[in-house]
Every structure is written in C-alpha cells, then in structure tokens.
Design a protein around this motif. Sequence first.
Motif, mmCIF file in Angstrom:
data_model
loop_
_atom_site.group_PDB
_atom_site.id
_atom_site.type_symbol
_atom_site.label_atom_id
_atom_site.label_comp_id
_atom_site.label_asym_id
_atom_site.label_seq_id
_atom_site.Cartn_x
_atom_site.Cartn_y
_atom_site.Cartn_z
ATOM 1 N N LEU A 36 0.829 -1.201 0.000
ATOM 2 C CA LEU A 36 0.000 0.000 0.000
ATOM 3 C C LEU A 36 0.864 1.252 0.000
ATOM 4 C CD1 LEU A 36 -2.711 -0.764 2.724
ATOM 5 C CD2 LEU A 36 -3.073 -0.624 0.256
ATOM 6 N N ASP A 37 0.363 2.289 -0.632
ATOM 7 C CA ASP A 37 0.970 3.602 -0.488
ATOM 8 C C ASP A 37 0.751 4.017 0.967
ATOM 9 O OD1 ASP A 37 0.960 6.610 -0.407
ATOM 10 O OD2 ASP A 37 1.493 6.304 -2.510
ATOM 11 N N ALA A 38 1.752 4.595 1.599
ATOM 12 C CA ALA A 38 1.648 4.981 3.010
ATOM 13 C C ALA A 38 0.457 5.896 3.261
ATOM 14 C CB ALA A 38 2.947 5.634 3.478
ATOM 15 N N ALA A 39 0.124 6.735 2.304
ATOM 16 C CA ALA A 39 -1.002 7.652 2.457
ATOM 17 C C ALA A 39 -2.342 6.925 2.503
ATOM 18 C CB ALA A 39 -1.001 8.679 1.328
ATOM 19 N N GLU A 40 -2.384 5.682 2.031
ATOM 20 C CA GLU A 40 -3.630 4.920 1.986
ATOM 21 C C GLU A 40 -3.840 4.034 3.211
ATOM 22 O OE1 GLU A 40 -3.399 2.687 -1.622
ATOM 23 O OE2 GLU A 40 -3.480 4.465 -2.889
#
Length: 168
Positions: A36-40
């Motif tokens: 996952l993208d850290a922002a997600e």
Amino acid sequence: MTAVLVAHAGKSGGTREIAEVIAAELREAGLTAELLDAAEVDDVEAYGAVIVGSALYRRRWRPEAVRLLAEHEEALRNRPVWLFHSGPCGPLAAGKRISLPAGVALLAARIDAERTATFGGRLTPATAKGLFWKIMAAGPWAGDFRDWALIRSWARDVGHRVRIRVTL
C-alpha cells in the motif's frame, strides 16, 4: 498465515518498486504481503508485521510515511516493524548508510523498530520532478543505484524473522 503490510512513500515510483520486490520476496517465503501507499494506510491492526519505506529527499522522509508511523504508533508497538529508505545516488551510493531524520528516529525508537535499511535510489531525467532534481539528474548523481540483490536478501531476512517472531 501472517499478513505483512509493506507501505511505501515516494514521488517518482522508485521506492514503490523496491516495496514491490520486498512484498514479492515475502510472498515467496509463504507470507501474505499487502502493498500500500503509506497515504492509503488507515489501520495496521490486521497485520502481524509492518514494513514502512520512504524515499529520502534532502535527508527527509516523505510526510505520508512519517504520518503513518505517528498515527499508528501505539499499534506499531505491538508488532515487529522494519523501516527502509531509498535515496543515495551517485558514485558513492553503494553501501552508504544514512541515519534516520531526527523525528523519524524518535518514532522508530518509541515503536522499537528494527534497524533501518538504506537502499540506493534512482534519479533519471525521465523520473526527476522539479528543477533541482532535473539538474541533479543531468550530472553524476543520475542513474539507478538500487542493489536488487541486497534488497531481495534483506526482504528474505525480514520474512524469516517475521516467521520466527510472529505466531503463524
């Protein structure tokens, strides 16, 4: 089966590609790895272990990776956590170890994260964003300095340690 979160943060995709290889190695080791993208990342409770990687820009971690560590600090204390960053470029990138930025180091200590791995970065004219990076990408700092064998080896070691530390 143990689920491992592999979260990444970067601007041009180089750190994401490292995270993809790490997740693939974990899957080869028989673990479930979610990339996952850290922002997600909304929650880390479902994971038996967490890996967070950030691109380094001027010796700083991406804000979304720092936010992930800060917002989930309490939950991260209850599971094994590994950190990596990518970014050293140029002729001296190989084997260069870079310390965590002070704020990230404090978070890493509070969650008892394992020692941070440093991987070389990628800086090419095609992936450089912003005037400063485009200028850097035209000089000796340009190129792909990621050591895929080292990254895979680190990921296999993490996978082995996850299997030892986390009850399957």
